[in-house]
Scaffold this motif. Structure first.
Motif, mmCIF file in Angstrom:
data_model
loop_
_atom_site.group_PDB
_atom_site.id
_atom_site.type_symbol
_atom_site.label_atom_id
_atom_site.label_comp_id
_atom_site.label_asym_id
_atom_site.label_seq_id
_atom_site.Cartn_x
_atom_site.Cartn_y
_atom_site.Cartn_z
ATOM 1 N N THR A 155 0.829 -1.210 0.000
ATOM 2 C CA THR A 155 0.000 0.000 0.000
ATOM 3 C C THR A 155 0.860 1.255 0.000
ATOM 4 O O THR A 155 0.604 2.211 -0.735
ATOM 5 N N ALA A 156 1.913 1.259 0.819
ATOM 6 C CA ALA A 156 2.789 2.424 0.909
ATOM 7 C C ALA A 156 3.528 2.671 -0.401
ATOM 8 O O ALA A 156 3.646 3.818 -0.856
ATOM 9 N N LEU A 157 4.029 1.598 -1.040
ATOM 10 C CA LEU A 157 4.768 1.766 -2.288
ATOM 11 C C LEU A 157 3.881 2.292 -3.409
ATOM 12 O O LEU A 157 4.369 2.934 -4.347
ATOM 13 N N ALA A 158 2.583 2.018 -3.315
ATOM 14 C CA ALA A 158 1.645 2.518 -4.326
ATOM 15 C C ALA A 158 1.371 4.012 -4.165
ATOM 16 O O ALA A 158 0.735 4.622 -5.031
ATOM 17 N N ARG A 159 1.850 4.598 -3.056
ATOM 18 C CA ARG A 159 1.678 6.034 -2.795
ATOM 19 C C ARG A 159 3.051 6.649 -2.550
ATOM 20 O O ARG A 159 3.399 7.034 -1.427
ATOM 21 N N PRO A 160 3.860 6.742 -3.608
ATOM 22 C CA PRO A 160 5.267 7.117 -3.441
ATOM 23 C C PRO A 160 5.501 8.529 -2.912
ATOM 24 O O PRO A 160 6.578 8.816 -2.387
ATOM 25 N N HIS A 168 9.174 3.418 3.070
ATOM 26 C CA HIS A 168 9.217 2.028 2.618
ATOM 27 C C HIS A 168 10.097 1.869 1.381
ATOM 28 O O HIS A 168 10.801 0.866 1.247
ATOM 29 N N ARG A 169 10.068 2.862 0.493
ATOM 30 C CA ARG A 169 10.934 2.777 -0.685
ATOM 31 C C ARG A 169 12.395 2.825 -0.285
ATOM 32 O O ARG A 169 13.234 2.075 -0.824
ATOM 33 N N VAL A 172 13.220 -0.811 1.042
ATOM 34 C CA VAL A 172 13.310 -1.938 0.104
ATOM 35 C C VAL A 172 14.256 -1.669 -1.057
ATOM 36 O O VAL A 172 14.646 -2.599 -1.769
ATOM 37 N N GLY A 173 14.622 -0.404 -1.259
ATOM 38 C CA GLY A 173 15.509 -0.076 -2.366
ATOM 39 C C GLY A 173 14.743 0.347 -3.606
ATOM 40 O O GLY A 173 13.522 0.176 -3.701
ATOM 41 N N PRO A 174 15.450 0.889 -4.592
ATOM 42 C CA PRO A 174 14.786 1.505 -5.749
ATOM 43 C C PRO A 174 14.196 0.523 -6.753
ATOM 44 O O PRO A 174 13.357 0.913 -7.564
ATOM 45 N N PRO A 178 6.591 -5.142 -6.158
ATOM 46 C CA PRO A 178 5.870 -6.341 -5.749
ATOM 47 C C PRO A 178 5.107 -7.019 -6.876
ATOM 48 O O PRO A 178 4.817 -8.218 -6.802
ATOM 49 N N ALA A 179 4.811 -6.289 -7.941
ATOM 50 C CA ALA A 179 4.020 -6.862 -9.038
ATOM 51 C C ALA A 179 4.868 -7.612 -10.057
ATOM 52 O O ALA A 179 4.324 -8.318 -10.913
ATOM 53 N N VAL A 180 6.191 -7.491 -9.968
ATOM 54 C CA VAL A 180 7.054 -8.012 -11.024
ATOM 55 C C VAL A 180 7.803 -9.263 -10.580
ATOM 56 O O VAL A 180 8.448 -9.279 -9.528
#
Length: 199
Positions: A155-160, A168-169, A172-174, A178-180
């Motif tokens: 959820t957090a990564l979807a709201r950069p 969170h970015r 986890v790094g650049p 999660p979709a790939v």
């Protein structure tokens, strides 16, 4: 959840057998899954290392397999059997059977493994190692907090542009998405690990 699974003693197979397995993480939607073809002579310890690689885990934590009513862990752990001491071919598994692989008892990642088919090897002259047949989505990062923490991460990564997204970015790094799932890259790493004896 896990269907029947019988455990037999060590009975040498008349001919080599490959296990076609479909593995998915419980309680996550969209589903994170991998499909594998694994030689029957592979031990549960080798299957553990294979799963670590294809899901992107780092093998930082304890693990166990639950097959029927029995548990198998790494040597030295208090389980009914050691994962190094039994092969897939020693288990009386048939197509449709399911068993459980748990990794990291804190985050508690439960992987359901379904036996989709038992097949003869395509070419006995070829090296006997696992093949990646497919998959979807990247595995969760280590120590992200289990199913709940992973959902918060996605959820957090979807709201950069939000503070949570930026935090969170940074963690986890650049490149993590999660979709790939890079099937070619992971399949290549699996082949190299097997070829160099790392499984």
């Amino acid at each position: 959840m896990a269907k029947r699974a019988r455990v037999a003693g060590h009975i040498p197979s008349a001919a080599p057998t490959d296990f076609v397995l479909r593995v998915h993480l419980e309680s996550i939607t969209p589903e994170i899954w991998r499909a594998l073809r694994v030689p029957g002579e592979y031990t549960l310890a080798q299957l553990h290392r294979t799963l670590q690689l294809v899901f992107g885990w780092q093998d930082y934590h304890l693990h166990e397999f639950t097959i029927g009513t029995r548990r198998f862990e790494a040597p030295g752990e208090e389980a009914e059997g050691e994962s190094t001491a039994i092969r897939l071919a020693d288990l009386a598994l048939v197509a449709g059977d399911r068993f459980l692989y748990r990794y990291d008892f804190g985050d508690d990642w439960a992987h359901v493994i379904e036996v989709e088919a038992l097949e003869s090897p395509v070419d006995l002259a070829e090296p006997r190692w696992p093949l990646l047949l497919g998959g979807a989505r990247a595995g969760p990062p280590e120590d992200c907090g289990g199913v709940v923490g992973y959902a918060e991460l996605v959820t957090a990564l979807a709201r950069p542009r939000t503070k949570a997204g930026q935090t969170h970015r940074d963690w986890v790094g650049p490149t993590y998405d999660p979709a790939v799932f890079d099937e070619w890259h992971v399949g290549r790493m699996l082949t190299l690990a097997a070829a160099y004896g790392a499984l």
